[in-house]
Design a protein around this motif. Structure first.
Motif, short mmCIF file in Angstrom:
data_model
loop_
_atom_site.label_atom_id
_atom_site.label_comp_id
_atom_site.label_asym_id
_atom_site.label_seq_id
_atom_site.Cartn_x
_atom_site.Cartn_y
_atom_site.Cartn_z
N GLY A 87 -26.05 -9.28 -24.80
CA GLY A 87 -26.78 -8.23 -24.10
C GLY A 87 -26.36 -8.15 -22.64
N LYS A 88 -26.19 -9.30 -22.00
CA LYS A 88 -25.75 -9.32 -20.60
C LYS A 88 -24.34 -8.74 -20.49
N ARG A 89 -23.45 -9.12 -21.42
CA ARG A 89 -22.08 -8.62 -21.39
C ARG A 89 -22.03 -7.11 -21.60
N LEU A 90 -22.89 -6.61 -22.49
CA LEU A 90 -22.96 -5.16 -22.73
C LEU A 90 -23.41 -4.45 -21.46
N ALA A 91 -24.39 -5.01 -20.77
CA ALA A 91 -24.88 -4.41 -19.53
C ALA A 91 -23.77 -4.36 -18.47
N GLU A 92 -22.99 -5.42 -18.37
CA GLU A 92 -21.89 -5.45 -17.41
C GLU A 92 -20.87 -4.35 -17.72
N GLU A 93 -20.51 -4.22 -19.00
CA GLU A 93 -19.54 -3.19 -19.41
C GLU A 93 -20.10 -1.80 -19.15
N ALA A 94 -21.39 -1.61 -19.40
CA ALA A 94 -22.02 -0.30 -19.19
C ALA A 94 -22.05 0.06 -17.72
#
Length: 119
Positions: free
Chosen positions: A77-84
């Motif tokens: 979830g954290k990685r997805l937020a960074e990419e977003a």
């Protein structure tokens, strides 16, 4: 119908109900969660043009480290937020995929919030 198939059918019916009410746009895409027994897969989807903007899974993390499934879901979830945020997306609509909001699904949401996304 055996119990396993019945559970799957019930989850899919819940998912259809949720999808009838929410959809993602370019400014506010849909964060779709797919949970398998071993891994979790996340996508940011723009439903107006039917395109996936960002996708992340916890496969690499679960193989590298000895995290629990819930902890690796939070990291995904954290990685997805960074990419977003790299793609200038700050708000999303959460699609839990018919799953109950606890455990790994909740961990994904918390991780995305920690990463800077707003629901």
């Amino acid at each position: 119908m055996n119990k396993t198939k019945e559970k799957i059918v019930k989850r899919l019916n819940r998912h259809k109900r949720v999808r009838a009410k929410i959809s993602g746009t370019g400014e506010k895409p849909r964060l779709c969660v797919f949970r398998s027994n071993k891994n979790i897969f996340l996508q940011l989807i723009d439903d107006s043009v039917s395109k996936t903007i960002v996708s992340v899974s916890d496969i690499k993390e679960s193989k590298k480290s000895k995290l629990t499934k819930t902890d690796s879901a939070r990291e995904a979830g954290k990685r997805l937020a960074e990419e977003a945020i790299k793609k200038n997306i700050k708000e999303v609509v959460f699609d839990r995929g018919g799953h109950l909001y606890h455990g790994r699904v909740k961990a994904v949401a918390e991780g995305a919030r920690e990463g800077g996304l707003k629901f």
